[in-house]
Design a protein around this motif. Structure first.
Motif, PDB file in Angstrom:
ATOM      1  N   PRO A 118       0.934  -1.412  -0.056  1.00 34.97           N
ATOM      2  CA  PRO A 118       0.039  -0.145   0.011  1.00 34.97           C
ATOM      3  C   PRO A 118       0.797   1.309  -0.069  1.00 34.97           C
ATOM      4  O   PRO A 118       0.463   2.181  -0.894  1.00 34.97           O
ATOM      5  CB  PRO A 118      -0.920  -0.126   1.142  1.00 34.97           C
ATOM      6  N   ALA A 119       1.843   1.283   0.763  1.00 38.87           N
ATOM      7  CA  ALA A 119       2.693   2.378   0.815  1.00 38.87           C
ATOM      8  C   ALA A 119       3.329   2.721  -0.614  1.00 38.87           C
ATOM      9  O   ALA A 119       3.800   3.920  -1.005  1.00 38.87           O
ATOM     10  CB  ALA A 119       3.833   2.246   1.994  1.00 38.87           C
ATOM     11  N   VAL A 120       3.870   1.560  -1.170  1.00 38.74           N
ATOM     12  CA  VAL A 120       4.561   1.754  -2.595  1.00 38.74           C
ATOM     13  C   VAL A 120       3.697   2.263  -3.376  1.00 38.74           C
ATOM     14  O   VAL A 120       3.814   3.146  -4.400  1.00 38.74           O
ATOM     15  CB  VAL A 120       5.409   0.314  -2.731  1.00 38.74           C
ATOM     16  N   GLN A 121       2.406   1.574  -3.261  1.00 39.16           N
ATOM     17  CA  GLN A 121       1.112   1.739  -4.347  1.00 39.16           C
ATOM     18  C   GLN A 121       1.130   3.501  -4.412  1.00 39.16           C
ATOM     19  O   GLN A 121       0.866   4.064  -5.210  1.00 39.16           O
ATOM     20  CB  GLN A 121       0.090   1.057  -4.038  1.00 39.16           C
ATOM     21  N   LYS A 122       1.140   3.998  -3.189  1.00 33.88           N
ATOM     22  CA  LYS A 122       0.469   5.330  -2.906  1.00 33.88           C
ATOM     23  C   LYS A 122       1.538   6.254  -3.400  1.00 33.88           C
ATOM     24  O   LYS A 122       1.404   7.362  -4.300  1.00 33.88           O
ATOM     25  CB  LYS A 122       0.552   5.717  -1.298  1.00 33.88           C
ATOM     26  N   ILE A 123       3.024   6.028  -3.126  1.00 32.70           N
ATOM     27  CA  ILE A 123       4.109   6.755  -3.956  1.00 32.70           C
ATOM     28  C   ILE A 123       3.955   6.727  -5.456  1.00 32.70           C
ATOM     29  O   ILE A 123       4.015   7.855  -5.810  1.00 32.70           O
ATOM     30  CB  ILE A 123       5.545   6.031  -3.396  1.00 32.70           C
ATOM     31  N   VAL A 124       3.590   5.482  -5.835  1.00 30.91           N
ATOM     32  CA  VAL A 124       3.643   5.504  -7.382  1.00 30.91           C
ATOM     33  C   VAL A 124       2.311   6.107  -7.797  1.00 30.91           C
ATOM     34  O   VAL A 124       2.430   7.048  -8.810  1.00 30.91           O
ATOM     35  CB  VAL A 124       3.426   3.723  -7.855  1.00 30.91           C
ATOM     36  N   ASP A 125       1.384   6.088  -7.220  1.00 30.81           N
ATOM     37  CA  ASP A 125       0.105   6.857  -7.668  1.00 30.81           C
ATOM     38  C   ASP A 125       0.212   8.272  -7.706  1.00 30.81           C
ATOM     39  O   ASP A 125      -0.283   9.031  -8.323  1.00 30.81           O
ATOM     40  CB  ASP A 125      -1.186   6.413  -6.821  1.00 30.81           C
ATOM     41  N   ASP A 126       0.833   8.871  -6.510  1.00 33.86           N
ATOM     42  CA  ASP A 126       1.006  10.204  -6.350  1.00 33.86           C
ATOM     43  C   ASP A 126       1.903  10.822  -7.506  1.00 33.86           C
ATOM     44  O   ASP A 126       1.695  11.774  -7.966  1.00 33.86           O
ATOM     45  CB  ASP A 126       1.583  10.588  -4.942  1.00 33.86           C
ATOM     46  N   LEU A 127       3.133  10.063  -7.514  1.00 37.38           N
ATOM     47  CA  LEU A 127       3.832  10.507  -8.706  1.00 37.38           C
ATOM     48  C   LEU A 127       3.225  10.533 -10.186  1.00 37.38           C
ATOM     49  O   LEU A 127       3.292  11.433 -10.891  1.00 37.38           O
ATOM     50  CB  LEU A 127       5.084   9.491  -8.834  1.00 37.38           C
ATOM     51  N   ILE A 128       2.255   9.439 -10.533  1.00 43.24           N
ATOM     52  CA  ILE A 128       1.657   9.503 -11.757  1.00 43.24           C
ATOM     53  C   ILE A 128       0.719  10.651 -11.562  1.00 43.24           C
ATOM     54  O   ILE A 128       0.485  11.050 -12.943  1.00 43.24           O
ATOM     55  CB  ILE A 128       0.944   8.072 -11.938  1.00 43.24           C
ATOM     56  N   ASP A 129       0.032  10.784 -10.549  1.00 34.98           N
ATOM     57  CA  ASP A 129      -0.954  11.996 -10.580  1.00 34.98           C
ATOM     58  C   ASP A 129      -0.132  13.283 -10.855  1.00 34.98           C
ATOM     59  O   ASP A 129      -0.711  14.108 -11.860  1.00 34.98           O
ATOM     60  CB  ASP A 129      -1.484  12.123  -9.066  1.00 34.98           C
ATOM     61  N   ASP A 130       0.855  13.402 -10.403  1.00 36.89           N
ATOM     62  CA  ASP A 130       1.695  14.582 -10.736  1.00 36.89           C
ATOM     63  C   ASP A 130       2.192  14.690 -12.164  1.00 36.89           C
ATOM     64  O   ASP A 130       2.176  15.610 -12.651  1.00 36.89           O
ATOM     65  CB  ASP A 130       3.081  14.803 -10.001  1.00 36.89           C
ATOM     66  N   MET A 131       2.611  13.639 -12.698  1.00 33.78           N
ATOM     67  CA  MET A 131       2.649  13.544 -14.308  1.00 33.78           C
ATOM     68  C   MET A 131       1.555  13.914 -15.047  1.00 33.78           C
ATOM     69  O   MET A 131       1.539  14.630 -15.954  1.00 33.78           O
ATOM     70  CB  MET A 131       3.234  12.368 -14.534  1.00 33.78           C
ATOM     71  N   LEU A 132       0.296  13.404 -14.570  1.00 34.15           N
ATOM     72  CA  LEU A 132      -0.755  13.720 -15.315  1.00 34.15           C
ATOM     73  C   LEU A 132      -1.208  14.973 -15.408  1.00 34.15           C
ATOM     74  O   LEU A 132      -1.955  15.545 -16.171  1.00 34.15           O
ATOM     75  CB  LEU A 132      -2.233  12.741 -15.059  1.00 34.15           C
ATOM     76  N   THR A 133      -1.174  15.736 -14.108  1.00 31.02           N
ATOM     77  CA  THR A 133      -1.548  17.194 -13.724  1.00 31.02           C
ATOM     78  C   THR A 133      -0.389  18.361 -14.152  1.00 31.02           C
ATOM     79  O   THR A 133      -0.796  19.307 -14.401  1.00 31.02           O
ATOM     80  CB  THR A 133      -2.146  17.537 -12.508  1.00 31.02           C
ATOM     81  N   GLY A 134       0.758  17.618 -14.231  1.00 25.22           N
ATOM     82  CA  GLY A 134       1.943  18.773 -14.613  1.00 25.22           C
ATOM     83  C   GLY A 134       1.882  19.098 -16.051  1.00 25.22           C
ATOM     84  O   GLY A 134       1.306  18.694 -16.780  1.00 25.22           O
ATOM     85  N   PRO A 135       3.103  19.892 -16.120  1.00 25.32           N
ATOM     86  CA  PRO A 135       3.225  20.127 -17.592  1.00 25.32           C
ATOM     87  C   PRO A 135       3.879  19.187 -18.580  1.00 25.32           C
ATOM     88  O   PRO A 135       4.196  18.099 -17.956  1.00 25.32           O
ATOM     89  CB  PRO A 135       4.469  21.369 -17.466  1.00 25.32           C
ATOM     90  N   LYS A 136       3.337  19.100 -19.812  1.00 26.71           N
ATOM     91  CA  LYS A 136       3.712  18.190 -20.678  1.00 26.71           C
ATOM     92  C   LYS A 136       4.839  18.929 -21.819  1.00 26.71           C
ATOM     93  O   LYS A 136       4.555  19.896 -22.002  1.00 26.71           O
ATOM     94  CB  LYS A 136       2.517  17.638 -21.469  1.00 26.71           C
ATOM     95  N   PRO A 137       5.664  17.848 -22.343  1.00 26.05           N
ATOM     96  CA  PRO A 137       5.885  16.740 -22.227  1.00 26.05           C
ATOM     97  C   PRO A 137       6.682  16.440 -20.777  1.00 26.05           C
ATOM     98  O   PRO A 137       7.128  17.475 -20.005  1.00 26.05           O
ATOM     99  CB  PRO A 137       6.841  16.382 -23.236  1.00 26.05           C
ATOM    100  N   VAL A 138       6.712  15.131 -20.355  1.00 25.81           N
ATOM    101  CA  VAL A 138       7.119  15.096 -18.977  1.00 25.81           C
ATOM    102  C   VAL A 138       8.355  13.914 -19.295  1.00 25.81           C
ATOM    103  O   VAL A 138       8.131  13.104 -20.135  1.00 25.81           O
ATOM    104  CB  VAL A 138       6.064  14.486 -17.911  1.00 25.81           C
ATOM    105  N   ASP A 139       9.377  14.056 -18.517  1.00 22.50           N
ATOM    106  CA  ASP A 139      10.295  13.035 -18.568  1.00 22.50           C
ATOM    107  C   ASP A 139      10.430  11.746 -17.565  1.00 22.50           C
ATOM    108  O   ASP A 139      10.259  11.998 -16.374  1.00 22.50           O
ATOM    109  CB  ASP A 139      11.656  13.756 -18.271  1.00 22.50           C
ATOM    110  N   LEU A 140       9.953  10.728 -18.188  1.00 27.38           N
ATOM    111  CA  LEU A 140       9.648   9.425 -17.282  1.00 27.38           C
ATOM    112  C   LEU A 140      10.691   9.175 -16.443  1.00 27.38           C
ATOM    113  O   LEU A 140      10.149   8.977 -15.173  1.00 27.38           O
ATOM    114  CB  LEU A 140       9.533   8.305 -18.261  1.00 27.38           C
ATOM    115  N   VAL A 141      12.077   9.488 -16.335  1.00 25.07           N
ATOM    116  CA  VAL A 141      13.116   9.084 -15.578  1.00 25.07           C
ATOM    117  C   VAL A 141      12.919   9.938 -14.394  1.00 25.07           C
ATOM    118  O   VAL A 141      12.950   9.575 -13.214  1.00 25.07           O
ATOM    119  CB  VAL A 141      14.445   9.263 -16.352  1.00 25.07           C
ATOM    120  N   GLN A 142      12.984  11.340 -14.681  1.00 23.87           N
ATOM    121  CA  GLN A 142      12.935  12.439 -13.470  1.00 23.87           C
ATOM    122  C   GLN A 142      11.769  12.497 -12.927  1.00 23.87           C
ATOM    123  O   GLN A 142      11.651  12.546 -11.504  1.00 23.87           O
ATOM    124  CB  GLN A 142      13.224  13.665 -14.231  1.00 23.87           C
TER     125      GLN A 142
END
Lengths: 411, 64
Positions: A118-142
Motif C-alpha cells: 500500500p505504501a509503495v502503491q501510494k508513492i507510485v499513484d502520487d507520482l503518476i498524478d503529478d505527471m498527469l496534472t503537470g506540464p507536458k511533455p514529461v520526462d519519465l526518468v525524472q
C-alpha cells in the motif's frame, strides 16, 4: 593454464551495446557466447580474466565453493580501482558474507515486502498524478523512474528524502563507468561519510528503520560503525539505481511490444502482472559488470580443458529465447534464475526502434514498476491517456548506466 | 517427492515462497528458508520443481 592461452585480442569488458538494440547484450558478448563457453576478456586495468559466457556454466560455478567473491584476493577481476572505504559484504565470502548479509534481509522477506505494497502503491499513484496534472511533455526518468525507488528505499533505510539530490548525484557517479576513477572514489567517499553521519544520529536517536536496526548491532558489538555505514551505501545504491533503470527500460520494452502492453494493461490478474515483471527482469539487462569471482583452485568448466586459477569472470546472463527465437517454447529452467513469465512474453528479437511515452503512459508505467517482483502494481492501471510517439532510437538517450528520455524530443 | 533444504546456502531471495507458498516459508528475522512440507502432494510437484529451479543459491534438493 593462463600462460598457454593467447589473450592478445581479447575483447574489452564490459562491451558497448549496439545503438540500435539497447535491450540486447553487446554484440561482442553475444558472438562470444555463441562461439565458446569460456573466453578471455580485457578489463579496464589491462588484465585478461576468463569470461564464462553461458547460463548453465555460470549457474553451477556461482554456487561452487571453489570460487571466491573476495575482492582482496590476488587475481580478483575488479571492475574499478579499490577505494579506501570498507569492503561491502557482497565482495566477501561466507561465513562473514552470510553473517553480515543476514543482518539486512529481514525487511525483504516476501511477507514484509507484500506489507509494503500500500505504501509503495501510494508513492507510485502520487507520482503518476503529478505527471498527469503537470506540464507536458514529461520526462519519465525524472518524474517517476528515479523518485519512486528513491522514496521507497529512503523510507526503508531511514534516509531523509530531502537529501535525494545529494545521494543521487554521488551514487550515479560511483557506478558511472565513464567517470574517472578518482571521481568515483571521491563519490564513494562522500556517500560513505554521509551514511556514517546518519548512523551516528541514529545511534543517539533510533527510529523504526533499517539503519536504526544496524545501530543496535553496533551496540551489541556484532557490527562496526564503518561496516554499518558501508552496508547503508550498498543498500542506498542497490535500492534505487537498479529499479530506476528497470522502470525506464521496462516502459520502453513494453512500448516496443504493444500487444504485450495491451495484455498487461487490460488485466486485473495480479499473477499475470507479477509474471510480467519477472519477464522484464529476465529480458532486460540492467547491470553491465557481470558477477565477478576468483578461482581458488583449478576448475574444469563446460567439460573442456579450461583450468583457470587466475581471476575469471562469469559473464552476463544467458537469455532464452535469444534474438530471433520468437516462437520458442518457454524454457523449463529460467535463465535469469527467476520464474518464467506467466502470460506475458517479450520477444527476444533485436529491437529496431525505441519509443518514448508521454502523458504519463500510466498503464504501462503502472505495471512496469518492479520495486520488487512482488510489488508489481495495480491501482491506477489504464488511467489517463496513453500517447506514444515513435522516435528513432536516437530519441532516447541511453547512457551506459542509466537510460534517460529527453523531454525535448517527445511531443 | 521429498524436499530437503540447505539453510546455510540460502540467500533469502524468497523465490521459493512465491513458487510454492504451502511448502516453503521464510524466517522472520532474516528471511532464511523454512520447510513447511517435506513431502508435498503430487499436485504441487510442478511448483516445487519450479522453486528448486529458480533458487539462486541451489539450496533446494528434490528426491522424486
Amino acid at each position: 593454464m593462463t600462460s598457454t592461452i593467447d589473450s592478445t585480442g581479447a575483447p574489452g569488458f564490459p562491451a558497448a551495446r549496439a545503438a540500435k538494440c539497447p535491450f540486447d547484450p553487446p554484440p561482442t558478448m553475444q558472438a562470444l557466447r555463441e562461439r565458446t563457453p569460456l573466453a578471455r576478456v580485457r578489463l579496464w586495468d589491462g588484465t585478461t580474466p576468463w569470461l564464462v559466457t553461458r547460463y548453465a556454466e555460470q549457474r553451477v560455478l556461482l554456487a561452487d565453493p571453489r570460487v571466491s567473491a573476495d575482492m582482496t584476493r590476488p587475481g580478483y577481476p575488479s571492475p574499478a580501482p579499490i577505494s579506501d572505504a570498507p569492503i561491502s559484504f557482497i565482495l566477501m565470502d561466507d561465513p562473514e558474507h552470510a553473517r553480515l548479509r543476514r543482518m539486512v534481509t529481514a525487511p525483504f522477506t516476501i511477507k514484509r515486502v507484500e506489507a509494503m505494497r500500500p505504501a509503495v502503491q501510494k508513492i507510485v499513484d502520487d507520482l503518476i498524478d503529478d505527471m498527469l496534472t503537470g506540464p507536458k511533455p514529461v520526462d519519465l526518468v525524472q518524474a517517476l523512474a528515479l523518485p519512486m525507488p528513491s522514496l521507497v528505499i529512503c523510507q526503508l533505510l531511514g534516509v531523509p528524502y530531502t537529501d535525494h539530490d545529494f545521494f543521487q548525484e554521488h551514487s550515479s557517479t560511483m557506478i558511472n563507468r565513464d567517470a574517472e576513477p578518482e571521481q568515483r572514489r571521491d563519490a564513494a567517499g562522500r556517500l560513505f561519510a554521509y551514511l556514517d553521519e546518519l548512523i551516528g544520529e541514529k545511534l543517539t536517536e533510533p527510529g523504526d528503520d533499517l539503519l536504526s536496526g544496524l545501530t543496535e548491532r553496533i551496540r551489541t558489538g556484532e557490527l562496526t560503525r564503518p561496516d554499518a555505514a558501508q552496508i547503508g551505501v550498498l543498500m542506498l545504491i542497490a535500492g534505487h539505481e537498479t529499479t530506476a533503470n528497470m522502470i525506464a527500460l521496462g516502459t520502453l520494452a513494453l512500448l516496443e511490444h504493444p500487444d504485450q502492453l495491451e495484455l498487461l494493461r487490460d488485466s486485473n490478474d495480479p499473477k499475470l502482472v507479477a509474471g510480467a515483471v519477472e519477464e522484464l527482469l529476465r529480458y532486460l539487462h540492467i547491470t553491465h559488470n557481470g558477477r565477478r569471482r576468483v578461482a581458488l583452485e583449478d576448475i574444469e568448466i563446460a567439460g573442456g580443458d579450461h583450468p583457470c586459477r587466475r581471476g575469471h569472470h562469469p559473464g552476463q546472463r544467458h537469455r532464452e529465447p535469444g534474438p530471433g527465437d520468437l516462437l520458442r517454447p518457454r524454457p523449463a529452467r529460467h535463465p535469469a534464475g527467476r520464474p518464467p513469465a506467466r502470460g506475458v512474453r517479450l520477444r527476444g528479437a533485436p529491437v529496431p526502434r525505441a519509443a518514448t511515452g508521454t502523458d504519463g503512459t500510466p498503464g504501462c508505467v503502472q505495471h512496469a514498476v518492479p520495486a520488487h517482483p512482488h510489488v508489481a502494481t495495480g491501482g491506477r492501471a489504464g488511467r489517463g491517456p496513453v500517447q506514444t510517439r515513435r522516435l528513432g532510437v536516437r530519441g532516447v538517450r541511453a547512457s551506459r548506466d542509466l537510460v534517460t528520455l529527453p523531454p525535448e524530443e517527445t511531443p | 517427492m521429498k524436499v530437503t533444504i540447505d539453510q546455510d546456502r540460502c540467500v533469502a531471495s524468497g523465490q521459493c515462497v512465491t513458487a510454492a507458498t504451502t511448502v516453503f516459508d521464510q524466517r522472520d528475522e532474516d528471511g532464511i528458508v523454512v520447510l513447511l512440507d517435506p513431502n508435498p502432494p503430487g499436485e504441487l510437484a510442478d511448483d516445487v520443481r519450479h522453486a528448486a529451479a529458480v533458487c539462486p543459491a541451489l539450496a533446494i534438493t528434490l528426491t522424486e
